[in-house]
Structure formats: C-alpha cells, structure tokens
Motif scaffolding. Structure first.
Motif, PDB file in Angstrom:
ATOM      1  N   ASN A  16      34.474  35.772  38.681  1.00 53.82           N
ATOM      2  CA  ASN A  16      35.198  36.298  37.691  1.00 53.82           C
ATOM      3  C   ASN A  16      34.588  36.084  36.377  1.00 53.82           C
ATOM      4  O   ASN A  16      34.213  35.042  35.712  1.00 53.82           O
ATOM      5  CB  ASN A  16      36.621  35.819  37.506  1.00 53.82           C
ATOM      6  CG  ASN A  16      37.597  36.437  36.437  1.00 53.82           C
ATOM      7  OD1 ASN A  16      36.945  37.525  35.704  1.00 53.82           O
ATOM      8  ND2 ASN A  16      38.738  36.106  36.497  1.00 53.82           N
TER       9      ASN A  16
ATOM     10  N   ASN B  38      32.380  29.309  30.977  1.00 52.26           N
ATOM     11  CA  ASN B  38      33.816  29.709  31.325  1.00 52.26           C
ATOM     12  C   ASN B  38      33.382  30.962  32.798  1.00 52.26           C
ATOM     13  O   ASN B  38      34.622  31.441  32.814  1.00 52.26           O
ATOM     14  CB  ASN B  38      34.340  30.043  30.287  1.00 52.26           C
ATOM     15  CG  ASN B  38      35.716  29.289  30.283  1.00 52.26           C
ATOM     16  OD1 ASN B  38      36.022  28.596  30.573  1.00 52.26           O
ATOM     17  ND2 ASN B  38      36.893  29.907  29.304  1.00 52.26           N
TER      18      ASN B  38
ATOM     19  N   HIS C 278      33.984  31.884  35.924  1.00 48.74           N
ATOM     20  CA  HIS C 278      34.685  31.231  37.208  1.00 48.74           C
ATOM     21  C   HIS C 278      34.109  31.849  38.427  1.00 48.74           C
ATOM     22  O   HIS C 278      34.047  32.887  38.947  1.00 48.74           O
ATOM     23  CB  HIS C 278      36.304  31.457  37.126  1.00 48.74           C
ATOM     24  CG  HIS C 278      36.986  31.117  38.360  1.00 48.74           C
ATOM     25  ND1 HIS C 278      36.994  31.263  39.649  1.00 48.74           N
ATOM     26  CD2 HIS C 278      37.532  29.754  38.185  1.00 48.74           C
ATOM     27  CE1 HIS C 278      37.703  30.594  40.247  1.00 48.74           C
ATOM     28  NE2 HIS C 278      37.970  29.615  39.545  1.00 48.74           N
TER      29      HIS C 278
ATOM     30  N   SER D  23      34.733  31.095  42.530  1.00 49.58           N
ATOM     31  CA  SER D  23      35.602  30.200  43.327  1.00 49.58           C
ATOM     32  C   SER D  23      34.840  29.373  44.510  1.00 49.58           C
ATOM     33  O   SER D  23      33.692  29.549  44.699  1.00 49.58           O
ATOM     34  CB  SER D  23      36.412  31.402  44.296  1.00 49.58           C
ATOM     35  OG  SER D  23      37.168  32.023  43.435  1.00 49.58           O
TER      36      SER D  23
ATOM     37  N   PRO E 117      34.237  24.966  39.689  1.00 44.14           N
ATOM     38  CA  PRO E 117      34.366  26.444  39.587  1.00 44.14           C
ATOM     39  C   PRO E 117      33.991  27.070  38.160  1.00 44.14           C
ATOM     40  O   PRO E 117      33.185  27.898  38.233  1.00 44.14           O
ATOM     41  CB  PRO E 117      35.950  26.872  39.900  1.00 44.14           C
ATOM     42  CG  PRO E 117      36.463  25.581  41.134  1.00 44.14           C
ATOM     43  CD  PRO E 117      35.515  24.536  40.514  1.00 44.14           C
ATOM     44  N   LYS E 118      34.053  26.357  37.134  1.00 42.30           N
ATOM     45  CA  LYS E 118      33.946  26.861  35.842  1.00 42.30           C
ATOM     46  C   LYS E 118      32.920  26.003  35.092  1.00 42.30           C
ATOM     47  O   LYS E 118      32.922  25.700  33.813  1.00 42.30           O
ATOM     48  CB  LYS E 118      35.317  26.605  34.879  1.00 42.30           C
ATOM     49  CG  LYS E 118      36.378  28.015  35.427  1.00 42.30           C
ATOM     50  CD  LYS E 118      37.023  28.289  33.890  1.00 42.30           C
ATOM     51  CE  LYS E 118      37.886  29.330  34.516  1.00 42.30           C
ATOM     52  NZ  LYS E 118      38.837  29.972  33.484  1.00 42.30           N
TER      53      LYS E 118
END
Length: 152
Positions: free
Chosen positions: A43, A60, A62, A64, A76-77
C-alpha cells in the motif's frame, strides 16, 4: 504460464498533488517483502519520500507480512532505501529546493526482469479549490461515458 502483472498505484497522489515529473527508482527489499509485493500486498497511500545523507528513502510504505515467512518476516512499515544514479539524485535535489515541491511515490511494480521498481514523482500540493476542480472533471468524464453507453 501467464504471469500476473503487479501494478500497485497511489491514487491519492493524483488527487492531492500536481505531478510535474516522474522518475523510476529501484527499491531495496528483503526476501519476504518481495514475495508479498509479488502477491500484490502493498500500500502506497500514506507513503512519502525524503532525502537523508544524499540518499533517497521511502517512509510509511506498507508491505504486508508474508504468511509463510514465520520468524524471518519483516516489519511492515519500515524505511526502505531507493536506488537512483548520482546524476538523477542531483536533479531531484535541485528540484526539491523549489518552494512547495516534494517527492511522492506514484506506482510500485515488477519489471520484465523481475525487479521491484517504484515510480516517484516530483509534486506540488493542491489547494482545496484545486481538489474540487479535479472532482468536477472526474464527474463530468463519468457522466459523458454513461451518456455514450446509452446512445451506443
């Protein structure tokens, strides 16, 4: 076997920013991260890029966790380094010195050689009235396509 193309877009970028130029950058990923990207589980909507020590980083974004990854999974981030030539970085730095410009991620995809690439754009933020204008244009296009379907 036909391979599924991965094309993860940041649709918020086109709404929130005027994109003046774009560039392709490589991205450093771990093993479980690239497997998640190939599954399409990433994302870009809240992601942003910044310069640190003359290097370009993305924050930031993302990605998964990979389900079969067990204890080898990634955060993830986490921050990820972007790969650009020195000349491309110099051009970006000079464009960033202009007031109101920033670097936003536009699209994450896998190229024909199997590498993950990130399309980044040099952008200038839109004001509230600019966003309203964009919504009006989108509504007009949608109405025109519906009218066209009726008469065909």
């Amino acid at each position: 076997m036909a391979e599924k193309t991965i094309n993860i877009e940041n649709r918020k970028a086109g709404f929130n920013y005027f994109i003046t130029a774009s560039n392709e950058a490589g991205i450093i990923l771990t093993g479980t991260e690239i497997k998640s990207v190939r599954e399409g589980k990433a994302n870009l909507s809240d992601a942003w890029c910044y310069m640190k020590n003359e290097e370009l980083w993305i924050k930031n974004m993302h990605i998964s966790e990979y389900a079969p990854g067990s204890y080898n999974n990634h955060v993830p981030k986490r921050e990820r380094k972007l790969l650009l030539n020195k000349s491309e970085l110099i051009k970006l730095i000079s464009r960033l010195r202009e007031k109101g410009t920033t670097i936003v991620p536009l699209r994450l995809y896998i190229n024909e050689r199997g590498y993950a690439k990130l399309e980044i754009g040099i952008a200038r933020g839109k004001k509230k009235f600019d966003k309203r204008e964009s919504l009006k244009e989108a509504d007009a296009k949608r109405e025109m396509s519906q009218v066209k379907k009726i008469f065909i």
